[in-house]
Design a protein around this motif. Structure first.
Motif, short mmCIF file in Angstrom:
data_model
loop_
_atom_site.label_atom_id
_atom_site.label_comp_id
_atom_site.label_asym_id
_atom_site.label_seq_id
_atom_site.Cartn_x
_atom_site.Cartn_y
_atom_site.Cartn_z
N ALA A 159 0.81 -1.23 0.00
CA ALA A 159 0.00 0.00 0.00
C ALA A 159 0.84 1.27 0.00
CB ALA A 159 -0.92 0.00 1.21
N ALA A 160 2.15 1.15 -0.20
CA ALA A 160 3.04 2.31 -0.08
C ALA A 160 2.64 3.44 -1.02
CB ALA A 160 4.48 1.89 -0.34
N ASP A 161 2.31 3.13 -2.26
CA ASP A 161 1.93 4.18 -3.21
C ASP A 161 0.65 4.89 -2.76
OD1 ASP A 161 4.12 3.60 -4.77
OD2 ASP A 161 3.01 2.41 -6.24
N ARG A 162 -0.31 4.11 -2.29
CA ARG A 162 -1.56 4.73 -1.80
C ARG A 162 -1.29 5.60 -0.57
NH1 ARG A 162 -4.69 3.23 2.29
NH2 ARG A 162 -3.91 1.07 2.35
N HIS A 163 -0.45 5.12 0.33
CA HIS A 163 -0.13 5.91 1.52
C HIS A 163 0.46 7.27 1.12
CE1 HIS A 163 0.34 1.97 4.05
NE2 HIS A 163 -0.91 2.33 3.93
N LEU A 164 1.35 7.26 0.15
CA LEU A 164 1.96 8.52 -0.27
C LEU A 164 0.96 9.42 -0.98
CD1 LEU A 164 4.50 10.24 -0.44
CD2 LEU A 164 5.09 9.07 -2.58
N SER A 165 0.14 8.86 -1.84
CA SER A 165 -0.82 9.68 -2.58
C SER A 165 -1.85 10.29 -1.63
CB SER A 165 -1.52 8.85 -3.66
OG SER A 165 -2.32 7.83 -3.10
N GLU A 166 -2.23 9.57 -0.57
CA GLU A 166 -3.17 10.13 0.39
C GLU A 166 -2.55 11.27 1.18
OE1 GLU A 166 -6.15 6.34 1.22
OE2 GLU A 166 -4.57 6.79 2.68
N LEU A 167 -1.28 11.14 1.53
CA LEU A 167 -0.61 12.26 2.20
C LEU A 167 -0.55 13.48 1.29
CD1 LEU A 167 0.99 13.62 4.43
CD2 LEU A 167 3.03 12.39 3.66
N ILE A 168 -0.22 13.26 0.03
CA ILE A 168 -0.16 14.37 -0.92
C ILE A 168 -1.53 15.05 -1.03
CG2 ILE A 168 0.05 14.88 -3.39
CD1 ILE A 168 2.36 12.83 -3.45
N GLU A 169 -2.57 14.26 -1.09
CA GLU A 169 -3.93 14.81 -1.18
C GLU A 169 -4.25 15.69 0.02
OE1 GLU A 169 -8.54 13.11 -1.25
OE2 GLU A 169 -6.86 11.77 -1.65
N GLY B 57 5.44 25.32 -4.80
CA GLY B 57 4.40 25.89 -3.97
C GLY B 57 4.19 25.13 -2.68
N PRO B 58 3.93 25.84 -1.57
CA PRO B 58 3.79 25.18 -0.27
C PRO B 58 2.61 24.21 -0.22
CG PRO B 58 3.16 27.50 -0.13
CD PRO B 58 3.81 27.31 -1.46
N PHE B 59 1.62 24.41 -1.08
CA PHE B 59 0.49 23.48 -1.13
C PHE B 59 0.40 22.77 -2.47
CE2 PHE B 59 -0.59 26.77 2.04
CZ PHE B 59 -0.60 25.95 3.16
N GLU B 60 1.58 22.61 -3.08
CA GLU B 60 1.74 21.81 -4.29
C GLU B 60 2.78 20.73 -3.98
OE1 GLU B 60 2.97 24.55 -7.28
OE2 GLU B 60 1.20 25.84 -7.05
N PRO B 61 2.38 19.70 -3.21
CA PRO B 61 3.35 18.70 -2.74
C PRO B 61 4.17 18.11 -3.88
CG PRO B 61 1.20 18.37 -1.73
CD PRO B 61 1.01 19.39 -2.80
N THR B 62 5.49 18.10 -3.67
CA THR B 62 6.42 17.67 -4.71
C THR B 62 7.50 16.78 -4.10
OG1 THR B 62 6.09 19.80 -5.84
CG2 THR B 62 7.98 18.47 -6.52
N VAL B 63 7.77 15.67 -4.77
CA VAL B 63 8.83 14.77 -4.32
C VAL B 63 10.12 15.12 -5.07
CG1 VAL B 63 9.64 12.38 -4.17
CG2 VAL B 63 7.23 12.91 -3.76
N ARG B 64 11.18 15.41 -4.29
CA ARG B 64 12.50 15.69 -4.85
C ARG B 64 13.55 15.01 -3.98
NH1 ARG B 64 10.70 21.04 -4.59
NH2 ARG B 64 12.29 21.57 -3.03
N ASP B 65 14.44 14.28 -4.61
CA ASP B 65 15.57 13.67 -3.91
C ASP B 65 15.12 12.86 -2.69
OD1 ASP B 65 17.33 14.95 -5.71
OD2 ASP B 65 17.28 16.78 -4.49
N GLY B 66 14.02 12.15 -2.83
CA GLY B 66 13.56 11.28 -1.76
C GLY B 66 12.77 11.97 -0.66
N ASN B 67 12.52 13.27 -0.80
CA ASN B 67 11.76 14.03 0.19
C ASN B 67 10.48 14.57 -0.42
OD1 ASN B 67 13.74 13.94 2.38
ND2 ASN B 67 14.98 15.29 1.10
N LEU B 68 9.45 14.66 0.40
CA LEU B 68 8.19 15.27 -0.01
C LEU B 68 8.15 16.69 0.55
CD1 LEU B 68 5.37 15.13 -1.27
CD2 LEU B 68 4.55 14.11 0.87
N TYR B 69 8.07 17.68 -0.34
CA TYR B 69 8.09 19.09 0.05
C TYR B 69 6.69 19.66 0.04
CZ TYR B 69 13.18 19.20 -0.37
OH TYR B 69 14.52 18.97 -0.20
N ALA B 70 6.26 20.23 1.17
CA ALA B 70 4.97 20.91 1.28
C ALA B 70 4.83 21.42 2.71
CB ALA B 70 3.81 19.97 0.95
N ARG B 71 4.02 22.46 2.89
CA ARG B 71 3.73 22.90 4.25
C ARG B 71 2.88 21.83 4.94
NH1 ARG B 71 6.44 25.32 6.45
NH2 ARG B 71 6.10 27.58 6.47
N GLY B 72 3.33 21.42 6.13
CA GLY B 72 2.65 20.38 6.88
C GLY B 72 3.21 18.99 6.64
#
Length: 457
Positions: free
Chosen positions: A13-23, A102-117
């Motif tokens: 479920a790893a992909d789903r877990h990540l997509s839900e966090l992004i949402e 953007g702070p509310f445009e979650p983006t994965v870079r270099d193994g990290n997910l960037y976003a406020r929160g």
């Protein structure tokens, strides 16, 4: 043992877990911004819907501000009860121009997910939500009861939760509160946090002339409020980092030698730490290491100053008003109310003539310490080692989670502070991030934790 089938399910479920966090991270739930009220409530509803879809009993608890979510699994006879606390609100995002994406445009870079929160606190609290919801979906019985209390006002002081906690105590009755809103010691070195500093925040306004004055016509004849403010602020700390307010250290609990020895044995690299935050060298109270100063010594910091002309170009004025926001990080036994009384006396003594000033206290909370010998700490130690592959170290955290001490007082329970973040996650700053790998490891550690606590009588 945590069911192998569940661990396999968590992996798949790893992909789903990540997509839900992004949402969830796309929702700009800034609790201090009155224009974001609808967004804050959307983030709350997203969470309630997640719990409901997973079959948990869910209740939205209204407050005078933003609502809280209370969700729970069924009781288990003769088994412990755990409350998972977290928050769905986030900090403001300024300065916006320093964000790479953007702070509310979650983006994965270099193994990290960037976003406020991402790390504070949606990503961290979601690790526990995912582990429980997936455990329930697996059909395997949970070995304990878990209650979730997720609020929307942590970033503005948790005043409504603190006020309402006694009335909620029966519904929140538990053996332990689990909180993931802090950091590991270093990359690859997980930690259990057993202490937090408290906080006391203020705003001061210094007023001089009735209006801005021409600095050529009036300079030298009146006290400049901005200069007066700087003088008052600088009077509170000396060049050795020692706070000068009379009585400030009276209630400070000394570090034990065993604690200092334990922290000294950690793989400290103060040169790397300085470089990681972009300074040439570290500074702080003499006689203490960087870890000791940021975890277990009280501090004073100016958080913002406003005075005079802020626009483009030069405007040679003496401003009529100057303001500053500042805070103290407090250690266990320091009382925010006593600090306020001492602060007022200090400012009265050091305010220059020719200006008047007003002090507005904001929120305050004492520091806390947890019992490092508790059975819950031992359970967490096993769970974290199972997920991260290395045992955690015991540390304190310099930040504040105001409600933790109240949990200890009102619920009479242990508290477990299990941080999955890193010290360079840019919490409260532009480009906040959360390691994707640590997010997934946190979910596995959470699942192991329920198994380990479920074994306790």
């Amino acid at each position: 043992m945590c069911p192998a089938s569940l661990l396999d399910q968590l992996d798949s479920a790893a992909d789903r877990h990540l997509s839900e966090l992004i949402e969830w991270l796309k929702i700009p739930s800034i609790s201090s911004d009155s224009t974001r009220v609808d967004d804050v409530h959307r983030a709350c509803q997203w969470l309630a819907d997640k719990f409901t879809a997973s079959g948990l009993q869910v209740e939205l608890i209204p407050t005078q501000g933003h609502p809280m979510v209370l969700a729970q699994t069924p009781p288990v006879n003769n088994a412990p009860v755990v409350v998972v606390y977290g928050h769905y609100d986030v900090q403001p995002v300024e300065p916006l121009d320093q964000w790479i994406t953007g702070p509310f445009e979650p983006t994965v870079r270099d193994g990290n997910l960037y976003a406020r929160g991402a790390t504070d606190d949606k990503g961290q609290v979601l690790t526990h939500i995912q582990s429980v919801c997936d455990w329930v979906a697996s059909g395997e019985p949970l070995p304990l009861q878990i209650k979730f209390l997720i609020e929307g006002e942590e970033e503005v002081g948790s005043e409504n939760l603190e006020r309402m906690l006694p009335d909620l105590s029966e519904r929140l009755a538990c053996d332990c509160v689990v909180i993931s809103d802090s950091s590991q010691y270093a990359a690859g070195q997980p930690a259990i946090t057993y202490g937090l500093r408290g906080i006391a925040t203020y705003e001061i306004q210094v007023d001089g002339p009735s209006q801005d004055l021409h600095s050529g016509s009036f300079g030298g004849a009146v006290m400049n409020p901005a200069i007066a403010l700087c003088h008052m602020l600088s009077s509170m700390v000396d060049d050795q980092g020692r706070i000068q307010i009379e009585g400030y250290y009276d209630d400070v609990r000394d570090l034990s030698q065993s604690e200092r020895d334990q922290w000294q044995a950690l793989p400290q690299d103060e040169e790397w730490f300085a470089k990681s935050i972009g300074v040439d060298e570290l500074f702080g109270e003499s006689g203490y290491s960087a870890d000791e100063r940021r975890w277990a010594r009280p501090t004073f910091d100016v958080n913002g100053i406003t005075a005079g002309h802020q626009g483009e170009g030069v405007k040679t004025i003496i401003p009529a008003t100057a303001t500053a926001k500042f805070s103290f990080r407090l250690v266990p036994d320091q009382d925010p109310k006593k600090i306020t009384a001492a602060l007022e006396k200090h400012l009265a003594k050091h305010a220059p003539k020719g200006v008047c000033w007003t002090l507005k206290p904001d929120h305050g909370a004492p520091g806390m310490l947890a019992d490092t010998d508790s059975k819950f700490v031992k359970a967490a130690n096993h769970a974290i080692e199972s997920a991260f592959g290395t045992p955690p170290v015991l540390i304190r955290e310099g930040g504040s989670i105001p409600i933790v001490t109240r949990f200890q007082e009102v619920l009479k329970c242990d508290c477990l502070l299990l941080g999955w973040g890193q010290s360079d996650d840019n919490t409260h700053s532009p480009n906040e991030k959360f390691s994707v790998a640590d997010y997934h490891r946190g979910i596995r550690a959470s699942a192991h934790l329920w198994d380990e606590i479920g074994k306790l009588s």
